[in-house]
Design a protein around this motif. Structure first.
Motif, PDB file in Angstrom:
ATOM      1  N   VAL A   1       0.856  -1.178   0.000  1.00  0.00           N
ATOM      2  CA  VAL A   1       0.000   0.000   0.000  1.00  0.00           C
ATOM      3  C   VAL A   1       0.895   1.231   0.000  1.00  0.00           C
ATOM      4  CG1 VAL A   1      -1.769   1.303   1.228  1.00  0.00           C
ATOM      5  CG2 VAL A   1      -1.827  -1.188   1.248  1.00  0.00           C
ATOM      6  N   LEU A   2       0.678   2.106  -0.969  1.00  0.00           N
ATOM      7  CA  LEU A   2       1.391   3.370  -1.051  1.00  0.00           C
ATOM      8  C   LEU A   2       0.399   4.478  -0.708  1.00  0.00           C
ATOM      9  CD1 LEU A   2       3.182   2.786  -4.453  1.00  0.00           C
ATOM     10  CD2 LEU A   2       4.058   2.325  -2.179  1.00  0.00           C
ATOM     11  N   LYS A   3       0.837   5.398   0.122  1.00  0.00           N
ATOM     12  CA  LYS A   3      -0.053   6.470   0.576  1.00  0.00           C
ATOM     13  C   LYS A   3       0.683   7.790   0.450  1.00  0.00           C
ATOM     14  CE  LYS A   3      -2.127   8.018   4.906  1.00  0.00           C
ATOM     15  NZ  LYS A   3      -2.375   7.622   6.293  1.00  0.00           N
TER      16      LYS A   3
ATOM     17  N   CYS B   1      -5.727  12.736   0.862  1.00  0.00           N
ATOM     18  CA  CYS B   1      -5.008  11.486   1.074  1.00  0.00           C
ATOM     19  C   CYS B   1      -5.349  10.535  -0.075  1.00  0.00           C
ATOM     20  CB  CYS B   1      -5.399  10.866   2.409  1.00  0.00           C
ATOM     21  SG  CYS B   1      -4.574   9.315   2.739  1.00  0.00           S
ATOM     22  N   ILE B   2      -4.333  10.096  -0.786  1.00  0.00           N
ATOM     23  CA  ILE B   2      -4.550   9.142  -1.879  1.00  0.00           C
ATOM     24  C   ILE B   2      -3.771   7.876  -1.578  1.00  0.00           C
ATOM     25  CG2 ILE B   2      -5.058  10.856  -3.639  1.00  0.00           C
ATOM     26  CD1 ILE B   2      -2.167  10.561  -4.597  1.00  0.00           C
ATOM     27  N   LYS B   3      -4.331   6.754  -1.995  1.00  0.00           N
ATOM     28  CA  LYS B   3      -3.703   5.457  -1.742  1.00  0.00           C
ATOM     29  C   LYS B   3      -3.744   4.601  -3.000  1.00  0.00           C
ATOM     30  CE  LYS B   3      -4.355   4.464   3.108  1.00  0.00           C
ATOM     31  NZ  LYS B   3      -4.962   3.490   4.023  1.00  0.00           N
ATOM     32  N   TYR B   4      -2.753   3.709  -3.071  1.00  0.00           N
ATOM     33  CA  TYR B   4      -2.689   2.724  -4.143  1.00  0.00           C
ATOM     34  C   TYR B   4      -2.374   1.386  -3.501  1.00  0.00           C
ATOM     35  CZ  TYR B   4      -1.138   0.307  -8.364  1.00  0.00           C
ATOM     36  OH  TYR B   4      -0.990  -0.589  -9.387  1.00  0.00           O
ATOM     37  N   LYS B   5      -3.173   0.395  -3.792  1.00  0.00           N
ATOM     38  CA  LYS B   5      -2.984  -0.933  -3.213  1.00  0.00           C
ATOM     39  C   LYS B   5      -2.755  -1.945  -4.326  1.00  0.00           C
ATOM     40  CE  LYS B   5      -6.158  -2.223  -0.319  1.00  0.00           C
ATOM     41  NZ  LYS B   5      -7.336  -2.816   0.339  1.00  0.00           N
TER      42      LYS B   5
END
Length: 122
Positions: free
Chosen positions: A39-41, A48-52
C-alpha cells in the motif's frame, strides 16, 4: 481516503499533491506480508490518496515514485516542469538499466572444474 486503481492516475495525483504543498506532503510505504499487499499512501493532511497492489511487478513502479519523491523533496523549486524533467530522467535511467541487464549474458567458461585430468594407470 481514496484508493486509486490505475497506477498512472496515482502517479499523476501524487505529483500534483507534492507540487501543490511540498512542505506538508508525506509518502508512506506499507507492506503486509500476511496479505502480500503493498500500500502506497501520499497525503498532505487535507488530501489522502492510496494505491494498493498485490502484484510483484508493481515494485518497479514503486521505485520510480520513490526516486521521484527523493529527488523532488530536497529541491529548492518544485513545479510541474521540474517534476516532469526528473521523471523523464528516472525513466531513461530505468530504460538504460533494463537494456544493460538484457545485454549481459552469463556465459559459463571452461575452467578447472570443466576439464577432468586423466590419471595415468600403473
Amino acid at each position: 481516503m481514496v484508493y486509486i486503481n490505475n497506477w498512472d492516475d496515482f502517479m499523476q495525483a501524487a505529483q500534483e499533491l507534492l507540487i501543490k504543498s511540498p512542505d506538508k506532503t508525506r509518502y508512506l510505504i506499507k507492506y503486509r506480508h500476511v496479505d502480500a499487499q503493498l500500500v502506497l499512501k501520499v497525503t498532505d493532511d487535507v488530501v489522502c490518496i492510496k494505491y494498493k497492489t498485490d502484484q510483484s511487478l508493481d515494485v518497479k513502479k514503486m521505485e520510480r515514485l520513490n526516486n521521484l519523491f527523493l529527488r523532488l523533496m530536497p529541491s529548492q523549486k518544485i513545479d510541474a516542469e521540474a517534476s516532469s524533467s526528473i521523471l523523464a530522467d528516472i525513466e531513461s535511467e530505468a530504460a538504460q538499466q533494463q537494456a544493460q541487464a538484457q545485454t549481459q549474458h552469463h556465459v559459463p567458461t571452461e575452467g578447472a572444474e570443466g576439464k577432468k585430468k586423466k590419471k595415468k594407470g600403473k
